[in-house]
Design a protein around this motif. Structure first.
Motif, PDB file in Angstrom:
ATOM      1  N   VAL A 158       0.861  -1.179   0.000  1.00 44.58           N
ATOM      2  CA  VAL A 158       0.000   0.000   0.000  1.00 44.58           C
ATOM      3  C   VAL A 158       0.896   1.227   0.000  1.00 44.58           C
ATOM      4  O   VAL A 158       1.966   1.228   0.615  1.00 44.58           O
ATOM      5  N   VAL A 159       0.439   2.242  -0.696  1.00 42.91           N
ATOM      6  CA  VAL A 159       1.102   3.540  -0.679  1.00 42.91           C
ATOM      7  C   VAL A 159       0.430   4.361   0.420  1.00 42.91           C
ATOM      8  O   VAL A 159      -0.796   4.421   0.503  1.00 42.91           O
ATOM      9  N   LEU A 160       1.230   4.946   1.289  1.00 43.21           N
ATOM     10  CA  LEU A 160       0.706   5.806   2.351  1.00 43.21           C
ATOM     11  C   LEU A 160       0.635   7.235   1.842  1.00 43.21           C
ATOM     12  O   LEU A 160       1.600   7.748   1.265  1.00 43.21           O
ATOM     13  N   ARG A 161      -0.506   7.842   2.056  1.00 43.44           N
ATOM     14  CA  ARG A 161      -0.770   9.190   1.533  1.00 43.44           C
ATOM     15  C   ARG A 161      -0.988  10.164   2.682  1.00 43.44           C
ATOM     16  O   ARG A 161      -1.680   9.847   3.647  1.00 43.44           O
ATOM     17  N   CYS A 162      -0.463  11.344   2.527  1.00 43.41           N
ATOM     18  CA  CYS A 162      -0.777  12.427   3.445  1.00 43.41           C
ATOM     19  C   CYS A 162      -1.991  13.145   2.867  1.00 43.41           C
ATOM     20  O   CYS A 162      -1.951  13.629   1.737  1.00 43.41           O
ATOM     21  N   VAL A 163      -3.064  13.181   3.656  1.00 46.26           N
ATOM     22  CA  VAL A 163      -4.322  13.802   3.228  1.00 46.26           C
ATOM     23  C   VAL A 163      -4.666  14.877   4.255  1.00 46.26           C
ATOM     24  O   VAL A 163      -5.418  14.634   5.198  1.00 46.26           O
ATOM     25  N   PRO A 164      -4.095  16.068   4.095  1.00 42.85           N
ATOM     26  CA  PRO A 164      -4.292  17.094   5.122  1.00 42.85           C
ATOM     27  C   PRO A 164      -5.733  17.611   5.200  1.00 42.85           C
ATOM     28  O   PRO A 164      -6.201  17.953   6.271  1.00 42.85           O
ATOM     29  N   ARG A 165      -6.407  17.655   4.062  1.00 46.93           N
ATOM     30  CA  ARG A 165      -7.790  18.147   4.043  1.00 46.93           C
ATOM     31  C   ARG A 165      -8.630  17.215   3.178  1.00 46.93           C
ATOM     32  O   ARG A 165      -8.748  17.413   1.970  1.00 46.93           O
ATOM     33  N   PRO A 166      -9.215  16.190   3.776  1.00 49.48           N
ATOM     34  CA  PRO A 166      -9.995  15.223   2.998  1.00 49.48           C
ATOM     35  C   PRO A 166     -11.113  15.859   2.183  1.00 49.48           C
ATOM     36  O   PRO A 166     -11.468  15.350   1.118  1.00 49.48           O
ATOM     37  N   ASP A 167     -11.659  16.986   2.648  1.00 47.71           N
ATOM     38  CA  ASP A 167     -12.733  17.653   1.918  1.00 47.71           C
ATOM     39  C   ASP A 167     -12.275  18.130   0.541  1.00 47.71           C
ATOM     40  O   ASP A 167     -13.088  18.261  -0.377  1.00 47.71           O
ATOM     41  N   ARG A 168     -10.978  18.363   0.377  1.00 47.07           N
ATOM     42  CA  ARG A 168     -10.447  18.811  -0.924  1.00 47.07           C
ATOM     43  C   ARG A 168      -9.973  17.646  -1.779  1.00 47.07           C
ATOM     44  O   ARG A 168      -9.614  17.841  -2.938  1.00 47.07           O
ATOM     45  N   GLU A 169      -9.953  16.440  -1.208  1.00 48.39           N
ATOM     46  CA  GLU A 169      -9.553  15.225  -1.927  1.00 48.39           C
ATOM     47  C   GLU A 169      -8.167  15.352  -2.560  1.00 48.39           C
ATOM     48  O   GLU A 169      -7.903  14.811  -3.625  1.00 48.39           O
ATOM     49  N   GLU A 170      -7.273  16.057  -1.869  1.00 48.43           N
ATOM     50  CA  GLU A 170      -5.890  16.190  -2.318  1.00 48.43           C
ATOM     51  C   GLU A 170      -4.999  15.373  -1.401  1.00 48.43           C
ATOM     52  O   GLU A 170      -5.258  15.285  -0.195  1.00 48.43           O
ATOM     53  N   PHE A 171      -3.966  14.778  -1.974  1.00 51.62           N
ATOM     54  CA  PHE A 171      -3.039  14.008  -1.154  1.00 51.62           C
ATOM     55  C   PHE A 171      -1.661  14.019  -1.789  1.00 51.62           C
ATOM     56  O   PHE A 171      -1.494  14.343  -2.962  1.00 51.62           O
ATOM     57  N   LEU A 172      -0.684  13.644  -0.973  1.00 51.54           N
ATOM     58  CA  LEU A 172       0.691  13.510  -1.413  1.00 51.54           C
ATOM     59  C   LEU A 172       1.209  12.178  -0.884  1.00 51.54           C
ATOM     60  O   LEU A 172       1.070  11.890   0.308  1.00 51.54           O
ATOM     61  N   ASN A 173       1.781  11.365  -1.765  1.00 46.05           N
ATOM     62  CA  ASN A 173       2.348  10.087  -1.334  1.00 46.05           C
ATOM     63  C   ASN A 173       3.567  10.335  -0.452  1.00 46.05           C
ATOM     64  O   ASN A 173       4.443  11.119  -0.815  1.00 46.05           O
ATOM     65  N   VAL A 174       3.600   9.638   0.702  1.00 41.73           N
ATOM     66  CA  VAL A 174       4.702   9.848   1.642  1.00 41.73           C
ATOM     67  C   VAL A 174       5.397   8.555   2.058  1.00 41.73           C
ATOM     68  O   VAL A 174       6.444   8.599   2.698  1.00 41.73           O
ATOM     69  N   GLY A 175       4.840   7.399   1.703  1.00 41.83           N
ATOM     70  CA  GLY A 175       5.471   6.153   2.111  1.00 41.83           C
ATOM     71  C   GLY A 175       4.865   4.943   1.419  1.00 41.83           C
ATOM     72  O   GLY A 175       3.858   5.051   0.726  1.00 41.83           O
ATOM     73  N   VAL A 176       5.495   3.795   1.634  1.00 42.51           N
ATOM     74  CA  VAL A 176       5.036   2.521   1.070  1.00 42.51           C
ATOM     75  C   VAL A 176       5.255   1.433   2.122  1.00 42.51           C
ATOM     76  O   VAL A 176       6.308   1.389   2.760  1.00 42.51           O
ATOM     77  N   VAL A 177       4.245   0.573   2.284  1.00 43.54           N
ATOM     78  CA  VAL A 177       4.347  -0.596   3.155  1.00 43.54           C
ATOM     79  C   VAL A 177       4.326  -1.828   2.255  1.00 43.54           C
ATOM     80  O   VAL A 177       3.441  -1.959   1.409  1.00 43.54           O
ATOM     81  N   VAL A 178       5.302  -2.727   2.429  1.00 42.48           N
ATOM     82  CA  VAL A 178       5.360  -3.979   1.667  1.00 42.48           C
ATOM     83  C   VAL A 178       5.241  -5.143   2.644  1.00 42.48           C
ATOM     84  O   VAL A 178       5.923  -5.181   3.673  1.00 42.48           O
ATOM     85  N   TYR A 179       4.364  -6.089   2.270  1.00 41.32           N
ATOM     86  CA  TYR A 179       4.183  -7.314   3.057  1.00 41.32           C
ATOM     87  C   TYR A 179       4.362  -8.514   2.134  1.00 41.32           C
ATOM     88  O   TYR A 179       3.751  -8.586   1.069  1.00 41.32           O
ATOM     89  N   CYS A 180       5.219  -9.453   2.541  1.00 43.73           N
ATOM     90  CA  CYS A 180       5.443 -10.682   1.801  1.00 43.73           C
ATOM     91  C   CYS A 180       5.393 -11.839   2.787  1.00 43.73           C
ATOM     92  O   CYS A 180       6.315 -12.017   3.587  1.00 43.73           O
ATOM     93  N   GLN A 181       4.303 -12.591   2.732  1.00 46.35           N
ATOM     94  CA  GLN A 181       4.122 -13.698   3.671  1.00 46.35           C
ATOM     95  C   GLN A 181       5.204 -14.751   3.487  1.00 46.35           C
ATOM     96  O   GLN A 181       5.768 -15.245   4.464  1.00 46.35           O
ATOM     97  N   ALA A 182       5.516 -15.110   2.219  1.00 45.09           N
ATOM     98  CA  ALA A 182       6.481 -16.182   1.948  1.00 45.09           C
ATOM     99  C   ALA A 182       7.864 -15.863   2.500  1.00 45.09           C
ATOM    100  O   ALA A 182       8.587 -16.758   2.934  1.00 45.09           O
TER     101      ALA A 182
END
Length: 126
Positions: free
Chosen positions: A9-33
């Motif tokens: 998943v890409v983590l987004r900074c959403v300072p004002r959800p009412d404006r539906e604007e965001f900036l990508n700030v991180g990524v989480v990777v999960y690999c079970q194997a």
């Protein structure tokens, strides 16, 4: 080396959800194997301030640091950090009404999840 399936998943900074604007700030990777769960992030103060000059950038960094604690199983993550890896990823990918929100879950194949995390960070966060 064989390729293994992973989710991210890409983590987004959403300072004002009412404006539906965001900036990508991180990524989480999960690999079970590979028994791998990690986050990589970068906070660009200037870009975030351009998006919202009143944004508390320290709050964004604190939320991302918390995600790091969850991934590593650090006690500072509380109960979330003590769960098995898959449940920790579930916690991190769950929608929230906070300033840092996960995007949709994506998947792929990689020979090295840690290298893939760095690639995804460069691609989506820059």
């Amino acid at each position: 080396m064989s390729r293994v399936a992973y989710q991210y998943v890409v983590l987004r900074c959403v300072p004002r959800p009412d404006r539906e604007e965001f900036l990508n700030v991180g990524v989480v990777v999960y690999c079970q194997a590979a028994e791998f769960l990690d986050v990589a992030w970068h906070v660009d103060h200037d870009r975030l301030s351009a998006l919202d000059p009143f944004l508390d950038v320290d709050q964004v960094s604190a939320a991302l640091t918390f995600a790091s604690h969850v991934c590593s199983g650090d006690e500072r993550a509380g109960e979330a950090g003590q769960k098995p890896l898959g449940q920790r990823f579930g916690f991190l990918k769950a929608p929230r009404s906070t300033v840092v929100q996960p995007g949709p879950v994506h998947g792929g194949l990689a020979t090295d999840p840690a290298l893939q995390l760095e690639h995804l960070l460069a691609t989506y966060v820059g």
